[in-house]
Design an enzyme around this catalytic site. Sequence first.
Site, PDB file in Angstrom:
ATOM      1  N   SER A 192       0.743  -1.304  -0.070  1.00 44.57           N
ATOM      2  CA  SER A 192       0.184  -0.133  -0.018  1.00 44.57           C
ATOM      3  C   SER A 192       0.683   1.281  -0.025  1.00 44.57           C
ATOM      4  O   SER A 192       1.865   0.859   0.341  1.00 44.57           O
ATOM      5  CB  SER A 192      -0.953   0.041   1.377  1.00 44.57           C
ATOM      6  N   TYR A 218      -1.987  -0.797  10.557  1.00 48.90           N
ATOM      7  CA  TYR A 218      -1.907  -1.209   9.138  1.00 48.90           C
ATOM      8  C   TYR A 218      -0.786  -0.569   8.378  1.00 48.90           C
ATOM      9  O   TYR A 218      -0.214  -1.203   7.811  1.00 48.90           O
ATOM     10  CB  TYR A 218      -3.395  -0.409   8.482  1.00 48.90           C
TER      11      TYR A 218
HETATM   12  N1  NAD Z   1      -8.700  -0.482  -1.409  1.00 48.18           N
HETATM   13  C1  NAD Z   1      -7.624   0.439  -1.103  1.00 48.18           C
HETATM   14  O1  NAD Z   1      -7.788   1.574  -1.173  1.00 48.18           O
HETATM   15  C2  NAD Z   1      -6.306  -0.101  -0.808  1.00 48.18           C
HETATM   16  C3  NAD Z   1      -5.445   0.543  -0.810  1.00 48.18           C
HETATM   17  C4  NAD Z   1      -4.110   0.080  -0.738  1.00 48.18           C
HETATM   18  C5  NAD Z   1      -3.981  -1.292  -0.346  1.00 48.18           C
HETATM   19  N2  NAD Z   1      -4.979  -2.257  -0.241  1.00 48.18           N
HETATM   20  C6  NAD Z   1      -4.756  -3.585  -0.067  1.00 48.18           C
HETATM   21  O2  NAD Z   1      -5.338  -4.442  -1.265  1.00 48.18           O
HETATM   22  C7  NAD Z   1      -5.760  -5.645  -0.476  1.00 48.18           C
HETATM   23  C8  NAD Z   1      -7.190  -6.030  -1.030  1.00 48.18           C
HETATM   24  O3  NAD Z   1      -8.214  -5.208  -0.411  1.00 48.18           O
HETATM   25  P1  NAD Z   1      -9.242  -4.445  -1.433  1.00 48.18           P
HETATM   26  O4  NAD Z   1      -9.152  -3.212  -1.078  1.00 48.18           O
HETATM   27  O5  NAD Z   1      -9.485  -5.122  -2.624  1.00 48.18           O
HETATM   28  O6  NAD Z   1     -10.373  -4.656  -0.066  1.00 48.18           O
HETATM   29  P2  NAD Z   1     -11.594  -5.982  -0.177  1.00 48.18           P
HETATM   30  O7  NAD Z   1     -12.184  -5.901   0.977  1.00 48.18           O
HETATM   31  O8  NAD Z   1     -12.486  -5.680  -1.428  1.00 48.18           O
HETATM   32  O9  NAD Z   1     -10.895  -7.425  -0.720  1.00 48.18           O
HETATM   33  C9  NAD Z   1     -10.199  -7.988   0.623  1.00 48.18           C
HETATM   34  C10 NAD Z   1     -10.311  -9.504   0.477  1.00 48.18           C
HETATM   35  O10 NAD Z   1      -9.534 -10.249   1.370  1.00 48.18           O
HETATM   36  C11 NAD Z   1     -10.119 -11.091   1.975  1.00 48.18           C
HETATM   37  N3  NAD Z   1      -9.847 -11.356   3.354  1.00 48.18           N
HETATM   38  C12 NAD Z   1      -9.804 -10.444   4.573  1.00 48.18           C
HETATM   39  N4  NAD Z   1      -9.270 -11.155   5.406  1.00 48.18           N
HETATM   40  C13 NAD Z   1      -8.904 -12.432   4.997  1.00 48.18           C
HETATM   41  C14 NAD Z   1      -8.486 -13.608   5.785  1.00 48.18           C
HETATM   42  N5  NAD Z   1      -7.966 -13.685   6.941  1.00 48.18           N
HETATM   43  N6  NAD Z   1      -8.096 -14.908   4.869  1.00 48.18           N
HETATM   44  C15 NAD Z   1      -8.526 -14.721   3.398  1.00 48.18           C
HETATM   45  N7  NAD Z   1      -9.286 -13.475   3.067  1.00 48.18           N
HETATM   46  C16 NAD Z   1      -9.317 -12.407   3.477  1.00 48.18           C
HETATM   47  C17 NAD Z   1     -11.715 -10.546   2.029  1.00 48.18           C
HETATM   48  O11 NAD Z   1     -12.772 -11.520   2.056  1.00 48.18           O
HETATM   49  C18 NAD Z   1     -11.753  -9.817   0.739  1.00 48.18           C
HETATM   50  O12 NAD Z   1     -12.256 -10.631  -0.314  1.00 48.18           O
HETATM   51  C19 NAD Z   1      -5.467  -5.623   0.981  1.00 48.18           C
HETATM   52  O13 NAD Z   1      -4.276  -6.063   1.222  1.00 48.18           O
HETATM   53  C20 NAD Z   1      -5.488  -4.075   1.283  1.00 48.18           C
HETATM   54  O14 NAD Z   1      -4.826  -3.825   2.371  1.00 48.18           O
HETATM   55  C21 NAD Z   1      -6.216  -1.528  -0.802  1.00 48.18           C
END
Ligand code: NAD
Length: 284
Positions: free
Chosen positions: A140, A153
């Site tokens: 991130s 985080y």
């Molecule tokens: N959305 C943003 O702005 C953003 C920015 C930077 C980084 N991220 C990172 O991107 C990645 C994906 O997040 P996203 O934004 O797509 O969110 P999201 O909530 O849409 O997807 C996250 C997925 O991870 C799964 N998950 C959560 N805990 C879990 C576990 N213990 N075991 C298996 N699966 C699990 C959830 O069920 C979900 O399907 C994460 O690592 C998040 O930190 C997101």
Amino acid sequence: MGTLEGRVGVVTGAASGIGAATARRLVAEGARVLLADIQDDVGGALAESLGPNAAYRHCNVAKESDVAAAIGEAAERWGTLDVIHNNAGFVGVTGPLEETTDDEWNQTLAVLLSSVFYGIKHATPIMKAAGAGSIVNTASVCGLYAGIGSHVYTVAKHGVVGITRSSALELAEHNIRVNAVCPGYIATGLAAGRAVSEIDEEELQRRLARARGAMETSQPLARMGEPDDIAAAVAWLASDDSAWVTGTTQIVDGGLTVGKPWRKQAAGFAEKRPIRMYAPGTYS
Ligand SMILES: NC(=O)c1ccc[n+]([C@@H]2O[C@H](COP(=O)([O-])OP(=O)(O)OC[C@H]3O[C@@H](n4cnc5c(N)ncnc54)[C@H](O)[C@@H]3O)[C@@H](O)[C@H]2O)c1
């Protein structure tokens, strides 16, 4: 022909958001992909919709045995493992460190950081045997800068950047590349706070519409990021097009971390003005 024709991949957190977009993109590029998540209904339906080159498996990434089993299933089904996208995540504990319990700290780090360690650890022997591999970790912009996300985080994502760089050095001699993507604000349930407040689909879309609107003025590239923006970077890092790229942190944030949008800079700098010449000694 796609850039990942015949490759085998695992994507964690593949039921929604960035992971779902990556799974779709990898399959579209010709890969066979195991989708791993804890949202079994949604993840299973997505895999089904992607056809015979996709399968779903329940996998809690905080448990080493689950991650090992997901990787093992992909290798057993399709004979090898070329790509793993260690992506699953959540917001985890928020608030001041003095109010954070040991359990909250450990659980947050388990989902966001230990998961990546497990993914790398169990992908490595298969990739070594194959003589090549690409590991892509979702970090991130919070892995590079403090003050954008919550404390733990931020710690975890800095850890993801650290393990990316460190393992890239260890694994380079086996032709296994390790890179991270560092997304900015991406329109997913996580960004809209779904995970922390159990909101329904309608409320999620309302929040995302508000967030998308706000980003039209706050971002240099004037929109919120979409999961496909990150999937494109992951697909590139997974493919041979990035064959000489390892240990990097690929920022995909619409310019967020570069600085203020030009239109928001102080008027004195954004407007064209003639240079004013002063004769020496005339400054007041
Ligand atoms: N959305 C943003 O702005 C953003 C920015 C930077 C980084 N991220 C990172 O991107 C990645 C994906 O997040 P996203 O934004 O797509 O969110 P999201 O909530 O849409 O997807 C996250 C997925 O991870 C799964 N998950 C959560 N805990 C879990 C576990 N213990 N075991 C298996 N699966 C699990 C959830 O069920 C979900 O399907 C994460 O690592 C998040 O930190 C997101």
